[in-house]
Design an enzyme around this catalytic site. Structure first.
Site, mmCIF file in Angstrom:
data_model
loop_
_atom_site.group_PDB
_atom_site.id
_atom_site.type_symbol
_atom_site.label_atom_id
_atom_site.label_comp_id
_atom_site.label_asym_id
_atom_site.label_seq_id
_atom_site.Cartn_x
_atom_site.Cartn_y
_atom_site.Cartn_z
ATOM 1 N N HIS A 178 0.869 -1.183 0.000
ATOM 2 C CA HIS A 178 0.000 0.000 0.000
ATOM 3 C C HIS A 178 0.898 1.223 0.000
ATOM 4 O O HIS A 178 1.729 1.397 0.893
ATOM 5 C CB HIS A 178 -0.923 0.020 1.211
ATOM 6 N N CYS A 179 0.731 2.095 -0.992
ATOM 7 C CA CYS A 179 1.586 3.274 -1.145
ATOM 8 C C CYS A 179 0.823 4.509 -0.667
ATOM 9 O O CYS A 179 -0.221 4.861 -1.234
ATOM 10 C CB CYS A 179 2.008 3.441 -2.603
ATOM 11 N N VAL A 180 1.355 5.170 0.356
ATOM 12 C CA VAL A 180 0.687 6.368 0.877
ATOM 13 C C VAL A 180 0.794 7.537 -0.094
ATOM 14 O O VAL A 180 -0.041 8.444 -0.084
ATOM 15 C CB VAL A 180 1.277 6.774 2.248
#
Length: 342
Positions: A178-180
């Site tokens: 999951h890439c912020v």
């Protein structure tokens, strides 16, 4: 104002470094350092402030929000504003080739396209409707991914290479991480967009670093500054050296030097992460698999429960089928291959 810009640049640089390290280096050593630092801080900072910081960190890194998207766009706007107002104008006076100066803008346009696609595209969400199709895409290795496993949250059978994202609250096919920065999961269907986004972002930072460096070097050469002498604190004549040149350029063009320091460090950080992402793509691994694969023995894998007497099995990547096939799978997701076979 210049010091404020410098502070914001390097604060963002630290944030980027921390996030990249957290993504790429999830080791027990790093976790131990974080726990140790948290224990030390707990004795210094009041408990109410600790709770507020923990809530903020939870909001930033464990819930879907647009904070890092806005930070990304603000930083990009600041860097390109400095490049346009400072470097571009001076380079035009020195008659730099126009296409050379416009290359960062071209990379910016392409980067924003893939950034947007990474943000809004479906990473490969598993639902009741497509569950059976995803189950037949990848083979179960019975070490890292076992058959007949169910997601306790989604109540769906877990296809091989999938994972439930606690931030997005969904199971994702070929889950990477999951890439912020894009506020989205990276999975089978948008890994290509993310890889191209990362590539163009690294290239744009590197290009601006090169243009700025060439400008400063050419300025020194044209002014013959490197041939001059100066009087030191003791009253002695000294030949101009690299330290003096850097100090002189810092005093004369502080904003350009600030920007150059930022984009150079950013290029190194992004370049390292890009090499890691390309390695994973070339070997047909995901970040999730790479991290879990470090724990080589089967008994360390929480998703593969076996009797104590069973022989431990070493994890082996069964999904790599050569460089071109692996890259083709990134840009033509495996579900497309499966549909074509049917």
């Amino acid at each position: 104002m210049d010091f404020l810009v410098l502070f914001l640049f390097y604060l963002a640089l630290v944030l980027i470094g921390v996030v990249m390290i957290c993504i790429c280096s999830k080791t027990h050593y790093l976790k131990g350092l974080v726990r140790g630092a948290a224990q030390i801080i707990s004795y210094i900072i009041p408990e109410c402030l600790q709770r507020a910081v923990l809530k903020l960190l939870h909001y930033l890194f464990h819930t879907r929000n647009h904070t890092f998207i806005l930070l990304h766009l603000v930083l990009q706007g600041m860097v390109y504003s400095e490049y346009t107002c400072e470097v571009f104008g001076y380079c035009r006076e020195l008659e730099f080739p126009l296409h050379y100066l416009l290359l960062p803008y071209l990379l910016l346009i392409v980067n924003l396209v893939f950034f947007t696609l990474s943000c809004v595209s479906n990473p490969g969400t598993i639902t009741k409707a497509n569950e059976l199709s995803f189950l037949q895409v990848y083979e179960f290795d019975e070490v890292m991914f076992s058959k007949n496993m169910k997601c306790s949250t989604c109540n769906l059978r877990k296809p091989a290479r999938s994972k439930h994202c606690s931030v997005c609250n969904r199971c994702v096919h070929r889950f990477d991480h999951h890439c912020v920065w894009v506020n989205n999961c990276i999975g089978a269907w948008n890994a290509r967009y993310f890889l191209l986004y990362l590539l163009t972002l690294t290239a744009s930072a590197g290009t601006m670093a090169v243009v700025s460096t060439v400008f400063l070097v050419q300025l020194v050469v044209l002014s013959d500054l490197y041939l001059e002498t100066y009087v030191d604190d003791l009253g002695h004549f000294q030949v101009v050296d690299i330290v003096f040149l850097i100090q002189y350029l810092f005093v004369t063009f502080p904003r350009i030097v600030f920007m150059l320091g930022f984009v150079v460090m950013l290029s190194l950080l992004l370049g390292g992460y890009l090499c890691f992402a390309l390695y994973l793509a070339a070997t047909n691994q995901t970040t999730n698999e790479w991290y879990r694969g470090d724990r080589a023995w089967c008994q360390h894998c929480p998703h593969a429960a076996r009797p104590p007497s069973a022989e431990p099995q070493v994890y082996r990547n069964i999904h790599s089928h050569g460089l071109w096939s692996n890259l083709r799978e990134i840009f033509l997701p495996a579900t497309a291959h499966y549909e074509r076979k049917k």
